[in-house]
Design an enzyme around this catalytic site. Structure first.
Site, PDB file in Angstrom:
ATOM      1  N   HIS A  33       0.863  -1.186   0.000  1.00 17.21           N
ATOM      2  CA  HIS A  33       0.000   0.000   0.000  1.00 17.21           C
ATOM      3  C   HIS A  33       0.898   1.233   0.000  1.00 17.21           C
ATOM      4  CE1 HIS A  33       1.121   0.137   4.195  1.00 17.21           C
ATOM      5  NE2 HIS A  33       0.626  -1.074   4.390  1.00 17.21           N
ATOM      6  N   HIS A  36       4.111   1.286   2.220  1.00 20.94           N
ATOM      7  CA  HIS A  36       5.282   0.585   1.660  1.00 20.94           C
ATOM      8  C   HIS A  36       5.902   1.404   0.525  1.00 20.94           C
ATOM      9  CE1 HIS A  36       2.730  -3.015   2.942  1.00 20.94           C
ATOM     10  NE2 HIS A  36       3.833  -3.195   3.635  1.00 20.94           N
ATOM     11  N   GLY A 146       9.129   1.706   8.559  1.00 19.95           N
ATOM     12  CA  GLY A 146       8.101   2.701   8.880  1.00 19.95           C
ATOM     13  C   GLY A 146       7.999   2.936  10.383  1.00 19.95           C
ATOM     14  N   GLN A 152       9.020  -2.233  16.558  1.00 23.71           N
ATOM     15  CA  GLN A 152       9.809  -3.051  15.631  1.00 23.71           C
ATOM     16  C   GLN A 152      11.082  -2.309  15.194  1.00 23.71           C
ATOM     17  OE1 GLN A 152       8.214  -5.491  12.257  1.00 23.71           O
ATOM     18  NE2 GLN A 152       8.742  -3.701  11.044  1.00 23.71           N
ATOM     19  N   VAL A 175       2.194   6.747   6.895  1.00 23.17           N
ATOM     20  CA  VAL A 175       1.291   7.191   5.827  1.00 23.17           C
ATOM     21  C   VAL A 175      -0.136   6.792   6.228  1.00 23.17           C
ATOM     22  CG1 VAL A 175       0.691   6.961   3.385  1.00 23.17           C
ATOM     23  CG2 VAL A 175       3.094   6.974   4.084  1.00 23.17           C
TER      24      VAL A 175
END
Ligand code: AMP
Length: 281
Positions: A33, A36, A146, A152, A175
């Site tokens: 999406h 990414h 991200g 993470q 985003v």
């Protein structure tokens, strides 16, 4: 070009580096999406070659989680990745990544325990292991992650420093859709009604951010307000609402320096996460 074998991937990177080309690497699980694609575009700007991996890593899914039904729209992903500027798609199969004899894992300690680690006990062990393997398969100058998966990326930064992995980790902004919902491959599990409810994560984060901006530092008060907003939604069930130090991910009582307000909420059966970085001073 699509590369499926680790040895070929390594050879490709070696050959490029011999001619002084820089490599930017974007690891993903596919079902691409705009989130990414923003990582690919950033990598495109900063490197000569962009490699994106697509690998749905079985070792980061719990036994009751969605590994089998995780979306795998491979053809569409290839088109999207190319159009955003990826040169190479690294697409290894499960057996290529994990042989039958596989027995090595990476265990990052303290910062994996809270937040998502509390309800997904082996998740980050699977993530740290696969990311290390991917970094060995694609030895890039820079790797792009991200902020959406804040814990993470902190874990990966910790691991890269601890293990002296020669890659620079670049963190890219979250985003969102027009309604504020953070883009996620899992959003496609949501029904129309659930999709509408899912904006409560963003709403709660915005209210929290405004409270911090107005000078409120007391995290219990902020979290209570957020609970109220999310719980007023009958489809939402909170996994956690937390305010943590941006580096250590330890809970904070008062927001002083850089902190992260992080939420994980089930909307129906779909678990969604989101966060905002705030500064107390
Ligand atoms: P995934 O395919 O979910 O493993 O995500 C691959 C990468 O894309 C990770 O570094 C994610 O943090 C990043 N990512 C996922 N969603 C977003 C988003 N909405 N905005 C920015 N980055 C994202």
């Amino acid at each position: 070009m699509i590369i499926r074998k680790i040895k070929l991937m390594q050879k490709y990177v070696r050959d490029q580096r011999r001619t002084s080309k820089t490599i930017g690497f974007v690891p993903t699980m596919g079902a691409l999406h705009e989130g990414h694609l923003s990582l690919i575009r950033r990598a495109r700007k900063e490197n000569d070659i962009v490699v994106m991996s697509i690998f749905v890593n079985p070792k980061q899914f719990g036994p009751k989680e969605d590994f089998a039904k995780y979306p795998r729209p491979f053809k569409k992903d290839i088109e999207l990745a190319k159009s955003a500027g990826a040169d190479i798609i690294f697409y290894p199969g499960t057996k290529e990544m994990y042989s039958e004899e596989y027995q090595t894992y990476i265990d990052v300690e303290k910062i994996t325990k809270g937040l998502c680690g509390a309800s997904r006990p082996d998740h980050f062990r699977g993530v740290a292991t696969v990311v290390t393997k991917l970094f060995n398969a694609v030895p890039a100058e820079r790797a792009y992650f991200g902020q959406k998966d804040y814990q993470q990326v902190r874990i990966i930064k910790r691991m890269v420093e601890d293990l002296n992995i020669p890659v620079k980790i670049v963190i890219c902004p979250i985003v969102r859709g027009k309604d504020g919902l953070a883009m996620s491959s899992r959003n496609q599990y949501l029904s129309l009604e659930e999709r509408r409810s899912a904006t409560c994560l963003y709403e709660a984060l915005q209210v929290a951010k405004a409270m911090v901006k107005s000078g409120i530092k007391d995290t219990v008060r902020i979290k209570n307000e957020m609970h109220g907003i999310i719980e007023s939604n009958f489809l939402a069930k909170i996994d956690y609402v937390e305010i943590v130090d941006a580096e250590t991910l330890a809970s904070v009582e008062k927001i002083q320096n850089k902190a992260v307000i992080a939420v994980a909420v089930f909307i129906g059966k779909t678990r969604l996460i989101d966060n905002e970085i705030v500064r107390g001073s």
